[in-house]
Motif scaffolding. Structure first.
Motif, mmCIF file in Angstrom:
data_model
loop_
_atom_site.group_PDB
_atom_site.id
_atom_site.type_symbol
_atom_site.label_atom_id
_atom_site.label_comp_id
_atom_site.label_asym_id
_atom_site.label_seq_id
_atom_site.Cartn_x
_atom_site.Cartn_y
_atom_site.Cartn_z
ATOM 1 N N ASP A 72 -2.883 1.291 13.003
ATOM 2 C CA ASP A 72 -2.953 1.400 14.457
ATOM 3 C C ASP A 72 -3.091 2.835 14.937
ATOM 4 O OD1 ASP A 72 -2.661 -1.345 14.722
ATOM 5 O OD2 ASP A 72 -0.474 -1.221 14.699
ATOM 6 N N ALA A 73 -3.040 3.801 14.049
ATOM 7 C CA ALA A 73 -3.131 5.213 14.428
ATOM 8 C C ALA A 73 -4.598 5.621 14.552
ATOM 9 C CB ALA A 73 -2.436 6.075 13.394
ATOM 10 N N ARG A 74 -4.895 6.355 15.600
ATOM 11 C CA ARG A 74 -6.245 6.872 15.838
ATOM 12 C C ARG A 74 -6.159 8.383 16.027
ATOM 13 N NH1 ARG A 74 -6.840 2.198 14.531
ATOM 14 N NH2 ARG A 74 -7.942 0.615 15.700
ATOM 15 N N TRP A 75 -7.090 9.082 15.372
ATOM 16 C CA TRP A 75 -7.142 10.536 15.527
ATOM 17 C C TRP A 75 -8.600 10.955 15.442
ATOM 18 C CZ3 TRP A 75 -8.324 14.508 11.833
ATOM 19 C CH2 TRP A 75 -8.066 15.801 12.287
ATOM 20 N N GLY A 76 -9.052 11.688 16.402
ATOM 21 C CA GLY A 76 -10.435 12.155 16.417
ATOM 22 C C GLY A 76 -11.372 11.149 17.049
ATOM 23 N N LEU A 77 -11.393 9.911 16.562
ATOM 24 C CA LEU A 77 -12.263 8.857 17.080
ATOM 25 C C LEU A 77 -11.430 7.615 17.369
ATOM 26 C CD1 LEU A 77 -15.156 9.207 14.470
ATOM 27 C CD2 LEU A 77 -15.203 9.985 16.841
ATOM 28 N N CYS A 78 -11.669 6.986 18.495
ATOM 29 C CA CYS A 78 -10.877 5.810 18.869
ATOM 30 C C CYS A 78 -11.223 4.591 18.021
ATOM 31 C CB CYS A 78 -11.103 5.482 20.345
ATOM 32 S SG CYS A 78 -10.328 6.683 21.440
ATOM 33 N N TRP A 79 -12.410 4.510 17.504
ATOM 34 C CA TRP A 79 -12.823 3.314 16.775
ATOM 35 C C TRP A 79 -12.490 3.367 15.284
ATOM 36 C CZ3 TRP A 79 -16.313 4.399 12.974
ATOM 37 C CH2 TRP A 79 -17.037 5.574 13.111
ATOM 38 N N MET A 80 -11.993 4.502 14.781
ATOM 39 C CA MET A 80 -11.700 4.601 13.347
ATOM 40 C C MET A 80 -10.197 4.817 13.134
ATOM 41 S SD MET A 80 -13.074 7.246 10.450
ATOM 42 C CE MET A 80 -14.766 6.888 10.730
ATOM 43 N N ASN A 81 -9.585 3.879 12.399
ATOM 44 C CA ASN A 81 -8.161 4.054 12.108
ATOM 45 C C ASN A 81 -7.971 4.863 10.831
ATOM 46 O OD1 ASN A 81 -8.393 2.320 9.884
ATOM 47 N ND2 ASN A 81 -7.849 0.537 11.088
ATOM 48 N N PHE A 82 -6.722 5.228 10.559
ATOM 49 C CA PHE A 82 -6.445 6.089 9.420
ATOM 50 C C PHE A 82 -6.736 5.418 8.087
ATOM 51 C CE2 PHE A 82 -4.302 9.333 11.892
ATOM 52 C CZ PHE A 82 -4.526 10.448 11.117
ATOM 53 N N GLN A 83 -6.517 4.108 7.984
ATOM 54 C CA GLN A 83 -6.794 3.426 6.716
ATOM 55 C C GLN A 83 -8.275 3.519 6.373
ATOM 56 O OE1 GLN A 83 -5.078 -0.483 7.339
ATOM 57 N NE2 GLN A 83 -3.557 -0.053 5.750
ATOM 58 N N ILE A 84 -9.134 3.251 7.355
ATOM 59 C CA ILE A 84 -10.581 3.348 7.114
ATOM 60 C C ILE A 84 -10.959 4.782 6.777
ATOM 61 C CG2 ILE A 84 -12.852 3.147 8.202
ATOM 62 C CD1 ILE A 84 -11.750 0.773 9.778
ATOM 63 N N LEU A 85 -10.366 5.725 7.488
ATOM 64 C CA LEU A 85 -10.653 7.141 7.240
ATOM 65 C C LEU A 85 -10.255 7.542 5.821
ATOM 66 C CD1 LEU A 85 -11.621 9.803 8.554
ATOM 67 C CD2 LEU A 85 -9.250 10.225 9.164
ATOM 68 N N ILE A 86 -9.073 7.122 5.386
ATOM 69 C CA ILE A 86 -8.601 7.461 4.037
ATOM 70 C C ILE A 86 -9.487 6.816 2.981
ATOM 71 C CG2 ILE A 86 -6.706 7.117 2.406
ATOM 72 C CD1 ILE A 86 -4.814 7.380 4.830
ATOM 73 N N ILE A 87 -9.812 5.543 3.173
ATOM 74 C CA ILE A 87 -10.658 4.847 2.198
ATOM 75 C C ILE A 87 -12.041 5.488 2.139
ATOM 76 C CG2 ILE A 87 -11.826 2.660 1.717
ATOM 77 C CD1 ILE A 87 -9.292 1.273 2.855
ATOM 78 N N THR A 88 -12.598 5.779 3.289
ATOM 79 C CA THR A 88 -13.939 6.390 3.329
ATOM 80 C C THR A 88 -13.938 7.751 2.653
ATOM 81 O OG1 THR A 88 -14.365 5.246 5.405
ATOM 82 C CG2 THR A 88 -15.816 7.077 4.862
ATOM 83 N N LEU A 89 -12.958 8.574 2.997
ATOM 84 C CA LEU A 89 -12.901 9.905 2.383
ATOM 85 C C LEU A 89 -12.653 9.814 0.879
ATOM 86 C CD1 LEU A 89 -10.947 11.964 5.055
ATOM 87 C CD2 LEU A 89 -13.385 12.026 4.546
ATOM 88 N N SER A 90 -11.845 8.848 0.448
ATOM 89 C CA SER A 90 -11.604 8.675 -0.991
ATOM 90 C C SER A 90 -12.875 8.268 -1.721
ATOM 91 C CB SER A 90 -10.529 7.609 -1.226
ATOM 92 O OG SER A 90 -9.327 7.986 -0.633
ATOM 93 N N VAL A 91 -13.622 7.338 -1.138
ATOM 94 C CA VAL A 91 -14.858 6.879 -1.779
ATOM 95 C C VAL A 91 -15.892 8.002 -1.829
ATOM 96 C CG1 VAL A 91 -16.825 5.322 -1.494
ATOM 97 C CG2 VAL A 91 -14.506 4.440 -1.261
ATOM 98 N N VAL A 92 -16.031 8.714 -0.712
ATOM 99 C CA VAL A 92 -17.006 9.817 -0.680
ATOM 100 C C VAL A 92 -16.589 10.917 -1.655
ATOM 101 C CG1 VAL A 92 -17.909 11.682 0.775
ATOM 102 C CG2 VAL A 92 -17.831 9.351 1.646
ATOM 103 N N GLY A 93 -15.286 11.266 -1.671
ATOM 104 C CA GLY A 93 -14.808 12.283 -2.608
ATOM 105 C C GLY A 93 -15.001 11.853 -4.053
ATOM 106 N N GLY A 94 -14.695 10.572 -4.345
ATOM 107 C CA GLY A 94 -14.888 10.063 -5.704
ATOM 108 C C GLY A 94 -16.353 10.081 -6.111
#
Length: 163
Positions: A72-94
């Motif tokens: 439920d936390a939003r930072w930077g963009l209202c449509w992206m939550n932290f879980q999606i942000l973490i998963i996306t950054l992990s996949v891109v970093g990997g």
């Protein structure tokens, strides 16, 4: 001149401290507003469940569950939550790390392949030179034999026992 050098950093420090305090006050003052309004300030975090604007807890990398759940936390963009942000950054970093590892493996393998190819080429050239030298030596021996036959020196060399 010397007073200006000491006064300027002090003024800049005070202005920076004042702006930081003003930003922290603005996050809590935007409670009950919209997500877009809250996230205009970069240091703010919007929690959907409580509809509250919170100053981002910078001491922890991720906001704790007690402040707001990650989903439920939003930072930077209202449509992206932290879980999606973490998963996306992990996949891109990997993917970047995996790409670098594959690139390094291919470069090392290609480099070894290139050096093997170079060594094989040098070996072929050395064998070619050796074969040419052997041909020249055999031709030279044939010519010497012809000259010996021509002048009747085909017998044993009388000087061979001294060599």
């Amino acid at each position: 001149m010397k007073d200006l050098r000491t006064l300027l950093p002090a003024i800049l420090f005070i202005l920076g401290l004042a702006s930081a305090m003003a930003q922290s006050q603005t996050c809590e003052s935007k409670n009950g507003t919209s997500c877009d309004e809250c996230l205009k300030n970069v240091s703010c975090l919007w929690c959907i469940t409580s509809k509250s604007c919170i100053t981002y807890p910078v001491k922890s990398i991720l906001p704790p569950h007690s402040v707001c759940p990650l989903n439920d936390a939003r930072w930077g963009l209202c449509w992206m939550n932290f879980q999606i942000l973490i998963i996306t950054l992990s996949v891109v970093g990997g993917a970047i790390i995996l790409g670098l590892i594959i690139c390094m493996f291919c470069c090392c393998k290609c480099e070894n392949f290139g050096s093997n190819r170079f060594e094989a080429k040098m070996d072929r050239q050395a064998n070619k030179r050796k074969n040419k030298q052997e041909e020249r030596q055999s031709e030279m021996k044939e010519r010497h034999e012809e000259i010996r036959k021509k002048y009747g020196l085909s017998g044993q060399n009388p000087y061979s026992k001294f060599a």
